[in-house]
Design a protein around this motif. Structure first.
Motif, mmCIF file in Angstrom:
data_model
loop_
_atom_site.group_PDB
_atom_site.id
_atom_site.type_symbol
_atom_site.label_atom_id
_atom_site.label_comp_id
_atom_site.label_asym_id
_atom_site.label_seq_id
_atom_site.Cartn_x
_atom_site.Cartn_y
_atom_site.Cartn_z
ATOM 1 N N LEU A 159 18.578 81.607 31.938
ATOM 2 C CA LEU A 159 18.479 82.183 30.452
ATOM 3 C C LEU A 159 17.572 83.537 30.826
ATOM 4 O O LEU A 159 17.186 84.210 29.794
ATOM 5 N N ASN A 160 17.274 83.916 31.927
ATOM 6 C CA ASN A 160 16.608 85.162 32.482
ATOM 7 C C ASN A 160 15.329 85.055 31.856
ATOM 8 O O ASN A 160 15.026 86.091 31.364
ATOM 9 N N GLN A 161 14.720 83.788 32.000
ATOM 10 C CA GLN A 161 13.245 83.818 31.678
ATOM 11 C C GLN A 161 12.459 82.884 32.784
ATOM 12 O O GLN A 161 12.508 81.708 32.880
ATOM 13 N N THR A 162 12.302 83.758 33.531
ATOM 14 C CA THR A 162 11.512 83.288 34.979
ATOM 15 C C THR A 162 10.306 84.239 34.997
ATOM 16 O O THR A 162 10.195 85.228 35.256
ATOM 17 N N TYR A 163 9.076 83.211 34.892
ATOM 18 C CA TYR A 163 7.646 83.962 35.005
ATOM 19 C C TYR A 163 6.907 83.487 36.010
ATOM 20 O O TYR A 163 6.677 82.302 36.110
ATOM 21 N N ILE A 164 6.228 84.302 36.503
ATOM 22 C CA ILE A 164 4.824 84.222 37.198
ATOM 23 C C ILE A 164 3.666 83.966 35.824
ATOM 24 O O ILE A 164 3.451 85.012 35.397
ATOM 25 N N GLY A 248 3.025 74.247 54.359
ATOM 26 C CA GLY A 248 2.306 75.443 54.358
ATOM 27 C C GLY A 248 2.408 76.178 52.908
ATOM 28 O O GLY A 248 2.051 77.391 52.711
ATOM 29 N N ASN A 249 2.973 75.263 51.973
ATOM 30 C CA ASN A 249 3.253 76.016 50.582
ATOM 31 C C ASN A 249 2.542 75.008 49.588
ATOM 32 O O ASN A 249 2.402 73.748 49.945
ATOM 33 N N PRO A 250 2.038 75.555 48.498
ATOM 34 C CA PRO A 250 2.353 76.898 48.152
ATOM 35 C C PRO A 250 1.203 77.790 48.795
ATOM 36 O O PRO A 250 0.132 77.221 49.116
ATOM 37 N N SER A 251 1.605 79.027 49.014
ATOM 38 C CA SER A 251 0.718 79.753 49.782
ATOM 39 C C SER A 251 1.046 81.346 49.066
ATOM 40 O O SER A 251 1.863 81.784 48.626
ATOM 41 N N LYS A 252 -0.129 82.223 48.962
ATOM 42 C CA LYS A 252 -0.102 83.625 48.389
ATOM 43 C C LYS A 252 0.845 84.299 49.167
ATOM 44 O O LYS A 252 1.191 85.351 48.830
ATOM 45 N N ASP A 253 0.935 84.179 50.365
ATOM 46 C CA ASP A 253 1.972 84.915 51.343
ATOM 47 C C ASP A 253 3.137 84.535 51.251
ATOM 48 O O ASP A 253 4.231 85.495 51.684
ATOM 49 N N MET A 281 3.824 86.900 33.201
ATOM 50 C CA MET A 281 3.122 86.561 31.910
ATOM 51 C C MET A 281 1.657 86.002 32.136
ATOM 52 O O MET A 281 1.557 85.070 32.715
ATOM 53 N N PRO A 282 0.724 86.800 31.854
ATOM 54 C CA PRO A 282 0.743 88.109 31.340
ATOM 55 C C PRO A 282 1.367 89.171 32.104
ATOM 56 O O PRO A 282 1.389 88.931 33.337
ATOM 57 N N ALA A 283 1.981 90.100 31.573
ATOM 58 C CA ALA A 283 2.463 91.304 32.207
ATOM 59 C C ALA A 283 1.705 91.817 33.436
ATOM 60 O O ALA A 283 0.296 91.926 33.245
ATOM 61 N N GLY A 284 2.058 92.291 34.592
ATOM 62 C CA GLY A 284 1.468 92.744 35.687
ATOM 63 C C GLY A 284 0.620 91.636 36.604
ATOM 64 O O GLY A 284 0.116 91.925 37.766
ATOM 65 N N THR A 285 0.944 90.323 36.223
ATOM 66 C CA THR A 285 0.380 89.295 37.169
ATOM 67 C C THR A 285 1.036 88.947 38.165
ATOM 68 O O THR A 285 2.320 89.022 38.329
ATOM 69 N N ALA A 286 0.549 89.211 39.394
ATOM 70 C CA ALA A 286 1.462 88.830 40.805
ATOM 71 C C ALA A 286 1.137 87.684 41.357
ATOM 72 O O ALA A 286 0.120 86.971 40.945
ATOM 73 N N TRP A 287 1.841 87.102 42.137
ATOM 74 C CA TRP A 287 1.965 85.661 42.575
ATOM 75 C C TRP A 287 0.630 85.525 43.447
ATOM 76 O O TRP A 287 0.080 84.294 43.337
ATOM 77 N N ASP A 289 -2.119 86.910 42.768
ATOM 78 C CA ASP A 289 -3.274 86.911 41.777
ATOM 79 C C ASP A 289 -3.577 85.447 41.368
ATOM 80 O O ASP A 289 -4.789 84.884 41.000
ATOM 81 N N LEU A 290 -2.641 84.423 41.632
ATOM 82 C CA LEU A 290 -2.922 83.020 41.196
ATOM 83 C C LEU A 290 -3.723 82.337 41.965
ATOM 84 O O LEU A 290 -4.312 81.017 41.956
ATOM 85 N N PHE A 291 -4.221 83.131 43.337
ATOM 86 C CA PHE A 291 -4.765 82.365 44.459
ATOM 87 C C PHE A 291 -6.431 82.871 44.397
ATOM 88 O O PHE A 291 -6.221 84.120 44.256
#
Length: 322
Positions: A159-164, A248-253, A281-287, A289-291
């Motif tokens: 559905l083209n709805q894939t979000y970090i 080795g996952n999840p990993s920010k690398d 979501m929110p916009a601008g969040t990178a993978w 950033d979750l770590f």
């Protein structure tokens, strides 16, 4: 004569339309002659006998014997000339012209096994009063007779709805739609896989209770058959998926690059769709950033029940985590 007479061997799958009723496949044996069998046929100046047989571990499985008074050979076809005889697995193949007396190809059980199949083909023929025996070793396996299964009417679409996601939980989620006339009755497994930039597998998530999900979909219109898979780093989410992270996952690398959703049906066929357009979501969040900045273990967060239910309802789908 032995050195100039060769043998071709071919196989037909169990769904071949020309098989004898009840047959599990066919083995065709074709001797290729260095002479015209029609010359002097059934006389002292030519061929007076012809037998084709299949053998396993030096034991004869079945033999077909030609009736040369009825068998015809062409002298205008390909050179070298050839003759074909067929063995239908599990039955005695009738000869429509009566030119072959075909033996019963008996099987050990209801399905074809390696013990049922030949490791050697033998052609015996008498030509100008001399008996010749030509042998050929063969490698034939049960898989050669299995027909390709017919795909069922099952569809999967992104559905083209894939979000970090850095909101109700930290992680990534992706939503797919499902359809087709066979989806509700033939689906056995639903799984999602998360891949990195170099197509390395990061995580696999399997839906736990597929039967309950399919039953709930039976009461919905086909356009309402959605499912969201969450790959959760931290946070409390309803556990409808069993997620296994690769070493080795999840990993920010190891940044996710695509999600592949797969349905497996009751005969083992797979139906897949993938999504590589990943936003945030929110916009601008990178993978990354979750770590935590020190790359320590991520501490869990608690999702309020009312907010979680509201979030799920707005997406019209089920979710969960390991």
């Amino acid at each position: 004569m032995e050195g100039n007479t060769t043998i071709n061997v071919g196989t037909y799958k169990e769904d071949y339309s020309g098989l004898t009723e009840g047959a599990k496949g066919r083995i065709m044996v074709t001797p290729i002659w260095p002479f015209y069998p029609s010359d002097g046929l059934n006389s002292s100046e030519g061929m007076t006998s012809l037998v084709l047989s299949l053998h396993n571990n030096e034991n004869e499985i079945v033999r077909n014997t030609a009736d040369l008074a009825k068998l015809t050979f062409s002298k205008t076809g390909n050179w070298p000339t050839r003759t074909s005889g067929s063995f239908d697995l599990g039955v005695a193949r009738p000869s429509s012209s009566g030119s072959w007396e075909n033996g019963l190809y008996d099987l050990i059980g209801d399905t074809v096994t390696q013990a049922d199949l030949p490791d050697k083909v033998v052609v015996e023929f008498t030509y100008k009063g001399v008996l010749f025996v030509i042998e050929k070793e063969v490698e034939i396996t049960p898989e050669m007779f299995k027909s390709e299964p017919t795909p069922q009417d099952i569809t999967v679409q992104s559905l083209n709805q894939t979000y970090i996601l850095d909101s109700y939980y930290k992680g990534l989620n992706s939503t797919f739609s499902f359809g087709g006339n066979d989806l509700l009755e033939k689906t056995v497994t639903i799984k999602a896989e998360l891949y990195g930039d170099e197509n390395e597998l990061l995580a696999t998530s399997v839906y736990k209770d597929v039967n309950s999900l399919l039953n709930s979909w039976k009461n919905q219109q086909s356009t309402g058959q959605f499912l969201m898979v969450p790959f959760v780093l931290s946070g409390d989410v309803e556990e409808k998926w069993e997620t296994t992270w690769a070493d080795g996952n999840p990993s920010k690398d190891n940044v996710p690059a695509k999600v592949v959703m797969t349905v497996i049906d009751d005969i083992g066929l797979t139906y897949t769709a993938e999504e590589s357009n990943i936003t945030s979501m929110p916009a601008g969040t990178a993978w990354e950033d979750l770590f935590p900045s020190d790359d320590a273990s991520i501490s869990g967060i608690t999702v309020a029940a009312d907010k979680l239910l509201s979030h799920l309802s707005s997406n019209q789908c089920s979710n969960g985590r390991k």
